[in-house]
Design an enzyme around this catalytic site. Structure first.
Site, short mmCIF file in Angstrom:
data_model
loop_
_atom_site.label_atom_id
_atom_site.label_comp_id
_atom_site.label_asym_id
_atom_site.label_seq_id
_atom_site.Cartn_x
_atom_site.Cartn_y
_atom_site.Cartn_z
N ASN A 11 -74.50 26.82 -18.14
CA ASN A 11 -73.17 27.35 -17.84
C ASN A 11 -73.21 27.92 -16.43
OD1 ASN A 11 -70.71 28.61 -17.74
ND2 ASN A 11 -71.26 30.28 -19.14
N LYS A 13 -70.83 29.10 -14.70
CA LYS A 13 -69.83 30.17 -14.46
C LYS A 13 -69.10 29.89 -13.14
CE LYS A 13 -72.95 33.18 -16.94
NZ LYS A 13 -73.09 34.47 -17.57
N HIS A 100 -66.43 32.11 -24.73
CA HIS A 100 -67.57 32.75 -24.06
C HIS A 100 -67.28 34.25 -23.98
CE1 HIS A 100 -70.34 33.98 -20.91
NE2 HIS A 100 -71.04 32.92 -21.24
N GLU A 102 -67.57 36.33 -21.72
CA GLU A 102 -66.85 36.78 -20.51
C GLU A 102 -65.35 36.50 -20.66
OE1 GLU A 102 -69.40 34.71 -17.76
OE2 GLU A 102 -71.00 36.11 -18.31
N GLU A 172 -74.35 34.01 -28.76
CA GLU A 172 -74.65 34.68 -27.50
C GLU A 172 -74.40 36.18 -27.65
OE1 GLU A 172 -74.50 31.70 -24.07
OE2 GLU A 172 -72.58 32.68 -24.19
N GLY A 178 -76.55 37.75 -19.07
CA GLY A 178 -76.60 38.16 -17.67
C GLY A 178 -77.26 39.52 -17.47
N SER A 218 -79.76 35.30 -21.39
CA SER A 218 -80.96 35.45 -20.55
C SER A 218 -82.11 34.56 -21.00
CB SER A 218 -81.39 36.92 -20.48
OG SER A 218 -80.33 37.70 -19.95
C1 PEP Z 1 -74.10 32.41 -20.50
O1 PEP Z 1 -73.38 32.53 -19.53
O2 PEP Z 1 -73.69 31.76 -21.47
C2 PEP Z 1 -75.42 33.04 -20.49
C3 PEP Z 1 -76.16 32.99 -21.57
O3 PEP Z 1 -75.81 33.63 -19.32
P1 PEP Z 1 -77.30 34.15 -18.95
O4 PEP Z 1 -78.24 33.05 -19.35
O5 PEP Z 1 -77.26 34.39 -17.49
O6 PEP Z 1 -77.54 35.38 -19.75
#
Ligand code: PEP
Length: 255
Positions: A11, A13, A100, A102, A172, A178, A218
Site C-alpha cells: 500500500n 498510500k 483502511h 487511515e 490491521e 506506520g 509495520s
Molecule cells: C498499511 O498502510 O496498510 C500499513 C500496514 O502500513 P505500515 O506497513 O507502514 O504499518
C-alpha cells in the site's frame, strides 16, 4: 496441491509521483517475474489513483495485480473529487482497498459507507481488500474481537460466497500501522483464527481456508517470516516497507 492462498500487497498510500511510481512498479514486476521466490505468492500494488492507468498497463498480470486504495460510496454523479468503482475497473485495476484505518480514522469513514463501497466494487468486478482493525484503547479494554466482528458483520460479511472467494480480508491493528510497532505473531494469529471462524460460521458451505486473510501493521523483512508462518496468516498488506524494492522483495522471500 497447496490450498493456502498467499498474497503480498503493498500500500503506497500518498507517496511517489507518477514517474517514481512507474519505476518502482516496473522494477518490482521485473524482479518478481524473474525471481525464484515462491511462485504461488500473488503480488498486489495499491497505488495512488493518478497512477492506476499507467501502472496497470505496465504490469504482467500473471504475478502482479494493481489496486486502488479507496473508492467512492456512490455509483456516479455530483461528488466532486471522488473516484468510482466503475472508473477503477475502467483503467484495468483488479482490486480496491476498502476501510483502511487511515480512511476510517483520518477521513471518518463509517461502516455503512464502507458497505456501500464493498457492494459497488463487487458490482463492477473490482475485488475488495477489506481492512479491519482495533485501536490501542479498544485492545487495552479487551474489546478487539468485538470490534473486528462488528466491522466485518456491518460492512463485509453480507456478500455472496462467490464474491467472498474473490475478495481479501486484511487485519490491521490501528496501533501497529506506520508506528513501527507490530502485533506479535501470536496476537496476529489469534485474531486471524477468530476472523476465519467468523467466516466459517457465516458461510457454512464455503471452505474458510480458501479466504485470504492478510496481516498489516509495520510488517518488515525482519518480522515477516515469523508472521507469515502462522497458520491463519495468508500474507501481508505492507505500507512503509513496500516503497523500497529491496524491503518489499525481502518480505516476498520470507514466504
Ligand atoms: C498499511 O498502510 O496498510 C500499513 C500496514 O502500513 P505500515 O506497513 O507502514 O504499518
Amino acid at each position: 496441491m497447496e490450498l493456502k492462498p498467499k498474497i503480498l500487497a503493498g500500500n503506497w498510500k500518498m507517496n511517489t509521483d507518477l514517474q517514481e511510481g512507474m519505476k518502482l512498479a516496473s522494477t518490482i514486476d521485473k524482479w518478481v517475474n524473474g525471481c525464484t521466490a515462491d511462485p504461488h505468492v500473488r503480488i498486489i500494488l495499491a497505488v495512488p489513483f493518478t497512477h492506476l492507468a499507467e501502472i496497470t498497463g505496465l504490469m504482467d498480470y500473471r504475478r502482479v495485480s494493481v489496486a486502488a486504495q479507496n473508492c467512492a460510496a456512490f455509483e456516479k454523479g455530483a461528488y466532486t473529487g471522488e473516484v468510482s468503482a466503475a472508473m477503477i475497473k475502467s483503467v484495468g485495476a483488479h482490486y480496491c482497498i476498502i476501510g483502511h484505518s487511515e480512511r476510517r480514522h483520518v477521513f471518518n469513514e463509517k461502516n455503512e459507507a464502507l458497505k456501500a463501497k464493498v457492494d459497488l466494487c463487487l458490482k463492477h468486478a473490482v475485488r475488495p481488500i477489506f481492512c479491519c482493525g482495533e485501536t490501542l484503547d479498544e485492545r487495552k479494554a479487551g474489546k478487539q474481537n468485538e470490534v473486528i466482528r462488528e466491522q466485518l458483520e456491518t460492512s463485509f460479511l453480507h456478500i455472496a460466497p462467490e464474491d467472498l472467494k474473490r475478495s481479501i480480508i486484511a487485519y490491521e491493528p490501528v496501533w501497529a500501522i506506520g508506528t513501527g510497532e507490530t502485533a506479535s505473531p501470536e496476537q496476529a494469529q489469534q485474531m486471524h483464527a477468530f476472523i476465519r471462524k467468523l467466516v466459517a460460521e457465516k458461510y457454512e458451505n464455503l471452505n474458510a481456508q480458501e479466504i485470504p486473510i492478510l496481516y498489516g501493521g509495520s510488517m518488515k523483512p525482519d518480522n515477516a517470516e515469523d508472521l507469515l508462518k502462522q497458520p491463519d496468516i495468508n500474507g501481508g498488506l505492507v505500507g512503509g516497507a513496500s516503497l523500497k524494492v529491496e524491503s518489499f522483495i525481502d518480505i516476498l522471500k520470507a514466504f
